[in-house]
Design a protein around this motif. Structure first.
Motif, mmCIF file in Angstrom:
data_model
loop_
_atom_site.group_PDB
_atom_site.id
_atom_site.type_symbol
_atom_site.label_atom_id
_atom_site.label_comp_id
_atom_site.label_asym_id
_atom_site.label_seq_id
_atom_site.Cartn_x
_atom_site.Cartn_y
_atom_site.Cartn_z
ATOM 1 N N GLY A 1 0.778 -1.218 0.000
ATOM 2 C CA GLY A 1 0.000 0.000 0.000
ATOM 3 C C GLY A 1 0.818 1.280 0.000
ATOM 4 N N LYS A 2 2.143 1.168 -0.094
ATOM 5 C CA LYS A 2 3.009 2.347 -0.118
ATOM 6 C C LYS A 2 3.139 2.862 -1.543
ATOM 7 N N ILE A 3 3.171 4.189 -1.682
ATOM 8 C CA ILE A 3 3.406 4.792 -2.988
ATOM 9 C C ILE A 3 4.887 4.673 -3.313
ATOM 10 N N VAL A 4 5.190 4.078 -4.481
ATOM 11 C CA VAL A 4 6.584 3.857 -4.879
ATOM 12 C C VAL A 4 6.816 4.480 -6.249
ATOM 13 N N LEU A 5 7.644 5.526 -6.270
ATOM 14 C CA LEU A 5 8.065 6.132 -7.530
ATOM 15 C C LEU A 5 9.534 5.839 -7.798
ATOM 16 N N ALA A 6 10.338 5.858 -6.750
ATOM 17 C CA ALA A 6 11.777 5.600 -6.869
ATOM 18 C C ALA A 6 12.203 4.685 -5.735
ATOM 19 N N GLN A 7 13.276 3.964 -5.968
ATOM 20 C CA GLN A 7 13.809 3.050 -4.974
ATOM 21 C C GLN A 7 15.324 3.208 -4.929
ATOM 22 N N MET A 8 15.939 2.619 -3.925
ATOM 23 C CA MET A 8 17.400 2.581 -3.889
ATOM 24 C C MET A 8 17.877 1.791 -5.106
ATOM 25 N N PRO A 9 18.974 2.206 -5.718
ATOM 26 C CA PRO A 9 19.454 1.489 -6.898
ATOM 27 C C PRO A 9 19.835 0.048 -6.574
ATOM 28 N N ASN A 10 19.458 -0.854 -7.466
ATOM 29 C CA ASN A 10 19.870 -2.243 -7.298
ATOM 30 C C ASN A 10 21.175 -2.467 -8.067
ATOM 31 N N LEU A 11 21.697 -3.683 -8.030
ATOM 32 C CA LEU A 11 23.022 -3.968 -8.587
ATOM 33 C C LEU A 11 23.155 -3.606 -10.073
#
Length: 90
Positions: free
Chosen positions: A15-25
């Motif tokens: 239920g969280k709004i997600v536009l950006a995330q921590m960069p993955n590998l």
């Protein structure tokens, strides 16, 4: 929470709004390879870095397209994938 189009596009399974995330590998590899291409502008090292950057960004886009947390992230992966192909075709 209502099951509206806006919620489906921007919210994850929690239920969280997600536009950006921590960069993955793959994204970290793309950033590093792209920055190194600024230093090594010619030769085989540049060609290898270009290949590494392309492969890493392609992998990131593919993962987002099929495993993104919401429709926004999946669409972002699709657009990056199409953009990468368009740049390689020209």
């Amino acid at each position: 929470m209502e099951n509206t189009l806006l919620n489906q596009v921007f919210r994850d399974s929690e239920g969280k709004i997600v536009l950006a995330q921590m960069p993955n590998l793959p994204l970290i590899f793309w950033i590093v390879a792209s920055l190194l291409k600024i230093i090594f502008t010619t030769g085989k090292i540049n060609t290898g870095l270009d290949l590494l950057a392309f492969g890493a960004l392609f992998t990131w886009a593919w993962e987002e397209l099929f495993q993104g947390v919401n429709y926004f992230r999946r669409t972002l992966g699709f657009l990056v994938l199409v953009g990468l192909m368009a740049l390689k075709i020209q």
